[in-house]
Design a protein around this motif. Structure first.
Motif, PDB file in Angstrom:
ATOM      1  N   ASP A  84       0.807  -1.226   0.000  1.00 47.59           N
ATOM      2  CA  ASP A  84       0.000   0.000   0.000  1.00 47.59           C
ATOM      3  C   ASP A  84       0.836   1.271   0.000  1.00 47.59           C
ATOM      4  OD1 ASP A  84      -2.333  -1.465  -0.037  1.00 47.59           O
ATOM      5  OD2 ASP A  84      -2.625  -1.354   2.143  1.00 47.59           O
ATOM      6  N   ASP A  85       2.116   1.180   0.366  1.00 49.43           N
ATOM      7  CA  ASP A  85       2.926   2.405   0.429  1.00 49.43           C
ATOM      8  C   ASP A  85       3.908   2.551  -0.745  1.00 49.43           C
ATOM      9  OD1 ASP A  85       5.128   0.819   0.933  1.00 49.43           O
ATOM     10  OD2 ASP A  85       5.420   1.485   2.978  1.00 49.43           O
ATOM     11  N   ILE A  86       3.743   1.754  -1.785  1.00 46.53           N
ATOM     12  CA  ILE A  86       4.622   1.870  -2.952  1.00 46.53           C
ATOM     13  C   ILE A  86       4.424   3.244  -3.593  1.00 46.53           C
ATOM     14  CG2 ILE A  86       5.119   1.012  -5.275  1.00 46.53           C
ATOM     15  CD1 ILE A  86       4.302  -1.782  -4.273  1.00 46.53           C
ATOM     16  N   ALA A  87       5.557   3.934  -3.824  1.00 49.83           N
ATOM     17  CA  ALA A  87       5.514   5.263  -4.442  1.00 49.83           C
ATOM     18  C   ALA A  87       6.737   5.439  -5.329  1.00 49.83           C
ATOM     19  CB  ALA A  87       5.487   6.352  -3.375  1.00 49.83           C
ATOM     20  N   TYR A  88       6.559   6.204  -6.401  1.00 49.63           N
ATOM     21  CA  TYR A  88       7.674   6.525  -7.290  1.00 49.63           C
ATOM     22  C   TYR A  88       8.548   7.577  -6.621  1.00 49.63           C
ATOM     23  CZ  TYR A  88      10.269   8.048 -11.396  1.00 49.63           C
ATOM     24  OH  TYR A  88      11.270   8.373 -12.284  1.00 49.63           O
ATOM     25  N   ARG A  89       9.837   7.334  -6.581  1.00 43.67           N
ATOM     26  CA  ARG A  89      10.801   8.275  -6.022  1.00 43.67           C
ATOM     27  C   ARG A  89      11.965   8.377  -6.997  1.00 43.67           C
ATOM     28  NH1 ARG A  89       7.161  10.003  -3.324  1.00 43.67           N
ATOM     29  NH2 ARG A  89       6.702   9.255  -1.239  1.00 43.67           N
ATOM     30  N   GLY A  90      12.315   9.592  -7.327  1.00 41.41           N
ATOM     31  CA  GLY A  90      13.404   9.766  -8.274  1.00 41.41           C
ATOM     32  C   GLY A  90      14.063  11.112  -8.133  1.00 41.41           C
ATOM     33  N   VAL A  91      14.958  11.373  -9.055  1.00 40.16           N
ATOM     34  CA  VAL A  91      15.679  12.638  -9.100  1.00 40.16           C
ATOM     35  C   VAL A  91      15.456  13.276 -10.460  1.00 40.16           C
ATOM     36  CG1 VAL A  91      17.446  11.850  -7.487  1.00 40.16           C
ATOM     37  CG2 VAL A  91      17.852  11.631  -9.927  1.00 40.16           C
ATOM     38  N   VAL A  92      15.603  14.580 -10.512  1.00 36.99           N
ATOM     39  CA  VAL A  92      15.565  15.273 -11.792  1.00 36.99           C
ATOM     40  C   VAL A  92      16.856  14.949 -12.523  1.00 36.99           C
ATOM     41  CG1 VAL A  92      15.613  17.539 -12.902  1.00 36.99           C
ATOM     42  CG2 VAL A  92      14.057  17.114 -10.986  1.00 36.99           C
ATOM     43  N   ALA A  93      16.724  14.590 -13.784  1.00 42.07           N
ATOM     44  CA  ALA A  93      17.889  14.311 -14.629  1.00 42.07           C
ATOM     45  C   ALA A  93      17.886  15.314 -15.770  1.00 42.07           C
ATOM     46  CB  ALA A  93      17.815  12.889 -15.174  1.00 42.07           C
ATOM     47  N   LYS A  94      19.021  15.957 -15.982  1.00 38.28           N
ATOM     48  CA  LYS A  94      19.120  16.889 -17.102  1.00 38.28           C
ATOM     49  C   LYS A  94      20.244  16.424 -18.020  1.00 38.28           C
ATOM     50  CE  LYS A  94      22.027  20.354 -14.833  1.00 38.28           C
ATOM     51  NZ  LYS A  94      22.154  21.736 -14.413  1.00 38.28           N
ATOM     52  N   CYS A  95      19.967  16.515 -19.302  1.00 41.19           N
ATOM     53  CA  CYS A  95      20.920  16.054 -20.308  1.00 41.19           C
ATOM     54  C   CYS A  95      21.371  17.227 -21.162  1.00 41.19           C
ATOM     55  CB  CYS A  95      20.269  15.030 -21.240  1.00 41.19           C
ATOM     56  SG  CYS A  95      19.783  13.510 -20.445  1.00 41.19           S
ATOM     57  N   ASN A  96      22.598  17.152 -21.632  1.00 45.62           N
ATOM     58  CA  ASN A  96      23.091  18.118 -22.597  1.00 45.62           C
ATOM     59  C   ASN A  96      23.082  17.515 -23.993  1.00 45.62           C
ATOM     60  OD1 ASN A  96      23.585  20.046 -20.596  1.00 45.62           O
ATOM     61  ND2 ASN A  96      25.567  19.136 -20.127  1.00 45.62           N
ATOM     62  N   PHE A  97      22.286  16.451 -24.147  1.00 45.09           N
ATOM     63  CA  PHE A  97      22.170  15.782 -25.440  1.00 45.09           C
ATOM     64  C   PHE A  97      20.735  15.319 -25.604  1.00 45.09           C
ATOM     65  CE2 PHE A  97      23.758  12.892 -22.194  1.00 45.09           C
ATOM     66  CZ  PHE A  97      22.895  11.815 -22.263  1.00 45.09           C
ATOM     67  N   THR A  98      20.346  15.084 -26.841  1.00 38.86           N
ATOM     68  CA  THR A  98      18.981  14.656 -27.121  1.00 38.86           C
ATOM     69  C   THR A  98      18.827  13.174 -26.800  1.00 38.86           C
ATOM     70  OG1 THR A  98      18.752  16.304 -28.848  1.00 38.86           O
ATOM     71  CG2 THR A  98      17.203  14.468 -28.907  1.00 38.86           C
ATOM     72  N   LEU A  99      17.786  12.878 -26.077  1.00 42.86           N
ATOM     73  CA  LEU A  99      17.483  11.502 -25.706  1.00 42.86           C
ATOM     74  C   LEU A  99      15.981  11.330 -25.862  1.00 42.86           C
ATOM     75  CD1 LEU A  99      18.775   8.931 -24.489  1.00 42.86           C
ATOM     76  CD2 LEU A  99      18.164   9.820 -22.252  1.00 42.86           C
ATOM     77  N   ASN A 100      15.592  10.509 -26.786  1.00 38.32           N
ATOM     78  CA  ASN A 100      14.162  10.289 -27.027  1.00 38.32           C
ATOM     79  C   ASN A 100      13.647   9.240 -26.056  1.00 38.32           C
ATOM     80  OD1 ASN A 100      13.936  12.116 -29.192  1.00 38.32           O
ATOM     81  ND2 ASN A 100      14.881  10.609 -30.546  1.00 38.32           N
ATOM     82  N   VAL A 101      13.037   9.715 -24.987  1.00 43.21           N
ATOM     83  CA  VAL A 101      12.485   8.816 -23.977  1.00 43.21           C
ATOM     84  C   VAL A 101      11.035   9.166 -23.725  1.00 43.21           C
ATOM     85  CG1 VAL A 101      14.671   8.360 -22.817  1.00 43.21           C
ATOM     86  CG2 VAL A 101      13.267  10.277 -22.070  1.00 43.21           C
ATOM     87  N   LYS A 102      10.333   8.210 -23.173  1.00 43.09           N
ATOM     88  CA  LYS A 102       8.949   8.451 -22.766  1.00 43.09           C
ATOM     89  C   LYS A 102       8.761   7.878 -21.364  1.00 43.09           C
ATOM     90  CE  LYS A 102       7.220   4.471 -25.419  1.00 43.09           C
ATOM     91  NZ  LYS A 102       8.503   3.876 -25.682  1.00 43.09           N
ATOM     92  N   THR A 103       7.701   8.310 -20.714  1.00 42.60           N
ATOM     93  CA  THR A 103       7.393   7.812 -19.386  1.00 42.60           C
ATOM     94  C   THR A 103       7.309   6.287 -19.413  1.00 42.60           C
ATOM     95  OG1 THR A 103       6.278   9.843 -18.732  1.00 42.60           O
ATOM     96  CG2 THR A 103       5.631   7.856 -17.558  1.00 42.60           C
ATOM     97  N   ARG A 104       7.891   5.673 -18.400  1.00 46.01           N
ATOM     98  CA  ARG A 104       7.961   4.226 -18.178  1.00 46.01           C
ATOM     99  C   ARG A 104       9.086   3.539 -18.951  1.00 46.01           C
ATOM    100  NH1 ARG A 104       2.373   5.103 -18.011  1.00 46.01           N
ATOM    101  NH2 ARG A 104       1.527   4.811 -15.927  1.00 46.01           N
ATOM    102  N   ASP A 105       9.916   4.303 -19.687  1.00 40.67           N
ATOM    103  CA  ASP A 105      11.115   3.711 -20.287  1.00 40.67           C
ATOM    104  C   ASP A 105      12.130   3.440 -19.184  1.00 40.67           C
ATOM    105  OD1 ASP A 105      10.155   3.885 -22.876  1.00 40.67           O
ATOM    106  OD2 ASP A 105      11.403   5.592 -23.446  1.00 40.67           O
ATOM    107  N   TRP A 106      12.834   2.328 -19.276  1.00 42.37           N
ATOM    108  CA  TRP A 106      13.917   2.014 -18.353  1.00 42.37           C
ATOM    109  C   TRP A 106      15.231   2.453 -18.981  1.00 42.37           C
ATOM    110  CZ3 TRP A 106      13.647   0.245 -13.429  1.00 42.37           C
ATOM    111  CH2 TRP A 106      12.419  -0.239 -12.995  1.00 42.37           C
ATOM    112  N   LEU A 107      16.083   3.095 -18.176  1.00 41.63           N
ATOM    113  CA  LEU A 107      17.384   3.557 -18.637  1.00 41.63           C
ATOM    114  C   LEU A 107      18.473   3.197 -17.638  1.00 41.63           C
ATOM    115  CD1 LEU A 107      16.757   7.288 -19.715  1.00 41.63           C
ATOM    116  CD2 LEU A 107      16.977   5.310 -21.217  1.00 41.63           C
ATOM    117  N   ASN A 108      19.664   2.960 -18.160  1.00 37.79           N
ATOM    118  CA  ASN A 108      20.867   2.967 -17.353  1.00 37.79           C
ATOM    119  C   ASN A 108      21.418   4.374 -17.481  1.00 37.79           C
ATOM    120  OD1 ASN A 108      21.110   0.177 -16.529  1.00 37.79           O
ATOM    121  ND2 ASN A 108      21.546  -0.287 -18.664  1.00 37.79           N
ATOM    122  N   VAL A 109      21.613   5.065 -16.374  1.00 37.30           N
ATOM    123  CA  VAL A 109      22.122   6.433 -16.417  1.00 37.30           C
ATOM    124  C   VAL A 109      23.377   6.554 -15.561  1.00 37.30           C
ATOM    125  CG1 VAL A 109      19.916   7.565 -16.892  1.00 37.30           C
ATOM    126  CG2 VAL A 109      20.636   7.229 -14.537  1.00 37.30           C
TER     127      VAL A 109
END
Length: 131
Positions: free
Chosen positions: A68-93
């Motif tokens: 019941d307490d599952i929540a999305y937690r993350g950090v803001v990520a900023k790129c200096n390059f174009t990355l075509n991503v959409k919500t729910r894509d998995w990335l290695n960063v």
């Protein structure tokens, strides 16, 4: 206090899938000790219209004690390059973590300046836990 399951003094702090919840809690509790450090982890993208172009949130769903307490937690990520991503894509960063202002936080918070990103497969256990 238990030791962290990763080396905070490594050139690149490599966060394993099973350690993301611990990393996130420690990072939010003691952000200053991560300032200027290079971090690498796998996360799920969340796009937000309040963020500038080439920026997104990246993190994991975390379960503290029960489903019941599952929540999305993350950090803001900023790129200096174009990355075509959409919500729910998995990335290695990989990127450098610092405390910066972001509209998403309505103030200062953890911001990862991404130096590399690549598509990733979902981890075996998608929800990060402390166990």
């Amino acid at each position: 206090e238990d030791p962290l399951p990763y080396d905070i003094n490594a050139d690149v702090i490599d966060i394993k899938d099973e350690d993301f919840a611990i990393f996130y809690r420690d990072m939010t509790d003691e952000l200053a000790k991560y300032a200027g450090k290079t971090i690498r982890f796998k996360g799920i993208v969340a796009l937000d219209p309040s963020l500038p172009k080439e920026s997104y949130a990246i993190g994991r769903h975390i379960m503290t004690c029960c489903q019941d307490d599952i929540a999305y937690r993350g950090v803001v990520a900023k790129c200096n390059f174009t990355l075509n991503v959409k919500t729910r894509d998995w990335l290695n960063v990989t990127g450098v973590l610092n405390e910066e202002y972001s509209k998403l936080y309505r103030g200062k918070g953890p911001v990862l300046t991404v130096t590399s990103a690549s598509p990733a497969e979902k981890p075996e256990q998608e929800v990060a836990t402390f166990y």
